[in-house]
Design a protein around this motif. Structure first.
Motif, mmCIF file in Angstrom:
data_model
loop_
_atom_site.group_PDB
_atom_site.id
_atom_site.type_symbol
_atom_site.label_atom_id
_atom_site.label_comp_id
_atom_site.label_asym_id
_atom_site.label_seq_id
_atom_site.Cartn_x
_atom_site.Cartn_y
_atom_site.Cartn_z
ATOM 1 N N LEU A 80 0.795 -1.048 -0.074
ATOM 2 C CA LEU A 80 -0.150 0.272 -0.139
ATOM 3 C C LEU A 80 0.967 1.410 0.130
ATOM 4 C CD1 LEU A 80 -2.963 0.768 0.075
ATOM 5 C CD2 LEU A 80 -3.055 0.777 2.635
ATOM 6 N N ALA A 83 2.586 1.651 -3.481
ATOM 7 C CA ALA A 83 1.142 2.498 -4.258
ATOM 8 C C ALA A 83 1.214 3.956 -3.874
ATOM 9 C CB ALA A 83 0.105 1.496 -4.179
ATOM 10 N N GLY A 84 1.172 4.152 -2.591
ATOM 11 C CA GLY A 84 1.065 5.576 -2.293
ATOM 12 C C GLY A 84 2.134 6.264 -2.748
ATOM 13 N N MET A 87 1.446 6.473 -6.980
ATOM 14 C CA MET A 87 0.202 6.936 -7.440
ATOM 15 C C MET A 87 0.262 8.490 -7.030
ATOM 16 S SD MET A 87 -2.858 4.423 -6.384
ATOM 17 C CE MET A 87 -2.694 4.518 -4.512
ATOM 18 N N GLN A 211 2.632 7.737 3.400
ATOM 19 C CA GLN A 211 2.297 6.759 2.202
ATOM 20 C C GLN A 211 0.875 6.282 2.162
ATOM 21 O OE1 GLN A 211 3.454 7.922 -0.465
ATOM 22 N NE2 GLN A 211 5.687 8.237 -0.544
ATOM 23 N N LYS A 214 -2.233 8.549 2.646
ATOM 24 C CA LYS A 214 -2.397 8.939 1.232
ATOM 25 C C LYS A 214 -3.095 8.155 0.268
ATOM 26 C CE LYS A 214 -0.302 9.193 -3.046
ATOM 27 N NZ LYS A 214 1.153 9.615 -3.249
ATOM 28 N N ALA A 215 -2.243 6.683 0.355
ATOM 29 C CA ALA A 215 -3.093 5.953 -0.749
ATOM 30 C C ALA A 215 -4.425 5.654 -0.437
ATOM 31 C CB ALA A 215 -2.316 4.615 -0.627
ATOM 32 N N LEU A 219 -7.303 6.413 -3.084
ATOM 33 C CA LEU A 219 -8.122 5.202 -3.638
ATOM 34 C C LEU A 219 -9.445 5.322 -3.332
ATOM 35 C CD1 LEU A 219 -5.785 2.345 -2.924
ATOM 36 C CD2 LEU A 219 -6.482 3.100 -5.404
ATOM 37 N N ALA A 304 0.965 -3.923 -4.478
ATOM 38 C CA ALA A 304 1.261 -2.780 -5.097
ATOM 39 C C ALA A 304 0.679 -2.797 -6.679
ATOM 40 C CB ALA A 304 2.603 -2.300 -4.976
ATOM 41 N N ILE A 308 -2.333 -0.274 -7.896
ATOM 42 C CA ILE A 308 -1.945 0.855 -8.720
ATOM 43 C C ILE A 308 -2.875 0.156 -10.103
ATOM 44 C CG2 ILE A 308 -0.163 1.622 -10.426
ATOM 45 C CD1 ILE A 308 1.852 0.690 -8.283
ATOM 46 N N PHE A 311 -6.083 1.593 -9.684
ATOM 47 C CA PHE A 311 -6.143 2.984 -9.576
ATOM 48 C C PHE A 311 -6.481 3.650 -11.167
ATOM 49 C CE2 PHE A 311 -3.510 6.966 -10.190
ATOM 50 C CZ PHE A 311 -4.282 7.866 -9.341
ATOM 51 N N THR A 370 -0.948 14.081 -1.633
ATOM 52 C CA THR A 370 -0.001 13.015 -2.459
ATOM 53 C C THR A 370 1.216 13.539 -2.833
ATOM 54 O OG1 THR A 370 -2.176 12.436 -3.552
ATOM 55 C CG2 THR A 370 -0.280 12.227 -5.000
#
Length: 553
Positions: A80, A83-84, A87, A211, A214-215, A219, A304, A308, A311, A370
């Motif tokens: 996660l 990904a944060g 993204m 992160q 934020k993710a 999302l 991840a 992603i 997303f 972000t």
């Protein structure tokens, strides 16, 4: 604040995306009235993350904790967080705007970002975790000479970090300028201070949780927007596309690929930069050392990739949803000409349409969160390159005191914060959209070839890695400067000296050719020893055991 006003500021964030967003920061962003909802949500995010930083600071007492959170992050959490880290606001705003303007091509563009992750999953994650400790230079220098390889890796890392940071600071500064009505310089200083606080006191543990938060927010917001779009068309994808074709000026052409890139060479070069640049980004690679073992590292990439990929599907739906607004929202229809011409407010207008001022404020705050999360990860990777790779391993030759290394890392964090603030202010009115495109090209041409071949090619030598990596770095920078994006759009010349926008095809070829040539022709005794150590490295890369670590020279 209206959606169009805040959209102008959010469009500036597209400068943090690849070179295709060139021109996003042309012109000056003026201070506007404040969006109280956005400010409240942004402050809530800052307060929550500073509380996490305070909690993490009590555990940030060693080099292992500072660089890698003590290896205690789970595979799901790390996935996660990765990904944060990946993204970005550019992905959210930029790809949805590309879909709005070009249709199916926007999805193809986003795939370039995604396909780098299977490479990391199947070829790199396990070996990275077993061979390295804190930075990817640990892996690249495992059986090669420390001083030369770590110096090259640090140069590649700092080049990527510097280019990324400038773009992110300019975008974040202009967004905060709009939200708070602050002067641009004050906004950049605020961003820099928050960035330094996260890394200086909380280290990797605080950065990881920033992160993750934020993710989840990004999302959640994108999921709500996509849900409302699909609800509008009765959850019928065929109807979504049919209605979009009916109102879009390009008609059925939005369902055909091939409109974003001018020629096949540029298309291939862009794809290589996005795919292999991902596998060479230092702040992404650093995350694989935060988990306990290779299994958790593989899980990290698996999660991840899923987050992603999901997303990017959402951004595709959001882009087509924005197209539908042209037929239902008169104010949005008036702005359609600007949007199709390259303005990047599609997602912002859609947020206002599906959720009103409250949701618009949420999306605005998430967009800034972000960037704040990304700059924290970049700063930590840059600081670790200086403290761990250069100070501890090159200057002190592996004999640095842990407290001294941690002190150097924190001093470097402060220095990077000051540099980021100063450069963010200096580049306020410049077209800096090419910078992250160049960062991807450098990562693909310098970091990735050396790292990948150090793990898989038994004949690699220090001389080959050093010459080839440096050749890739210099070629990427030179061709980007001589190409249309910088030579024409930034420097104002009539014709580019290099005809293609993206240099990765040529710079990667130069790097791999240089590594191969200067390795196979290296007949020195040191080269023979380095080749002989490949077996020891291979055993450790598979099991995590069987070798004591990088060899001192």
């Amino acid at each position: 604040m209206s959606a169009s006003r805040i959209g102008i500021g959010l469009a500036a964030l597209l400068a943090a995306g690849p070179a295709m967003a060139a021109g996003a920061l042309d012109g000056e962003v003026q201070k506007q009235g404040t969006n109280v909802t956005a400010i409240a949500m942004f402050l809530a995010f800052v307060v929550a993350t500073l509380a996490i930083t305070y909690w993490a600071a009590r555990r940030n007492t060693s080099v292992a904790n500072h660089y890698a959170a003590g290896g205690r992050i789970t595979g799901f959490q790390n996935g996660l967080a990765i990904a944060g880290d990946y993204m970005s606001a550019a992905s959210f705003l930029g790809i949805s705007a590309l879909v709005f303007g070009s249709g199916y091509d926007g999805l193809i563009y986003s795939i370039g970002f995604l396909v780098g992750w299977p490479i990391i999953l199947f070829l790199m994650a396990e070996r990275l975790r077993n061979l390295g400790r804190y930075t990817f230079a640990d892996v690249a220098s495992f059986r090669l000479k420390q001083m030369e390889i770590r110096s090259l890796s640090a140069c590649g890392t700092l080049a990527v970090v510097a280019l990324y940071l400038i773009a992110q600071m300019v975008g974040a500064g202009k967004l905060i300028q709009l939200l708070f009505g602050l002067d641009y310089a004050t906004a950049v200083v605020l961003v820099g201070i928050l960035m330094v606080l996260y890394v200086l006191f909380g280290g990797m543990l605080a950065t990881t949780w920033v992160q993750i938060i934020k993710a989840v927010l990004l999302l959640s917001g994108a999921s709500f927007m996509a849900f409302m779009v699909m609800k509008h068309v009765g959850f019928d994808a065929d109807r979504l596309f049919a209605e979009a074709i009916a109102v879009h000026p390009k008609g059925a052409a939005i369902m055909s690929p091939g409109g974003l890139v001018k020629d096949p060479v540029s298309a291939i070069s862009l794809g290589l930069a996005l795919m292999f640049g991902t596998a060479g980004l230092p702040h992404i690679l650093m995350r694989f050392f935060t988990v306990g073992d290779a299994k958790a590292a593989r899980k990290s990439v698996f999660y991840a990739t899923g987050f992603i990929g999901y997303f990017y599907i959402l951004t595709f739906i959001i882009g087509f949803g924005a197209i539908l607004l042209v037929s239902t929202d008169p104010a949005f229809k008036d702005a359609a000409g600007e949007l199709l011409g390259g303005n990047n407010m599609a997602a912002v207008h859609l947020a206002d349409a599906v959720g009103g001022d409250l949701f618009l404020g949420f999306i605005s705050a998430v967009a800034f969160a972000t960037i704040l999360a990304v700059v924290a990860g970049l700063t930590l990777s840059g600081a670790s390159a200086v403290s761990h790779d250069l100070y501890a391993s090159v200057f002190k030759q592996g004999r640095a005191d842990e407290r001294a290394e941690l002190r150097v890392s924190k001093l470097t964090t402060l220095a990077l914060g000051v540099v980021a603030i100063v450069l963010g202010i200096l580049f306020e009115k410049q077209n800096i959209a090419f910078m992250v495109g160049l960062a991807f090209s450098i990562a693909a041409s310098c970091n990735f070839p050396v790292l990948f071949l150090s793990m898989y090619w038994s004949r690699l030598t220090t001389r080959g890695a050093l010459v080839g990596g440096a050749l890739g770095l210099v070629t990427a920078v030179t061709l980007m400067v001589l190409g249309p994006t910088v030579w024409v759009q930034v420097l104002g010349h009539a014709e580019p000296l290099f005809p293609y926008e993206y240099p990765a095809l040529f710079s990667m070829a130069a790097a791999f050719a240089g590594i191969w040539l200067f390795s196979v022709t290296d007949r020195s005794a040191g080269a023979d020893m380095e080749r002989a150590r490949f077996l020891s490295q291979f055993i450790r890369s598979q099991t995590g055991h069987g070798a004591s670590g990088a060899v001192d020279h």
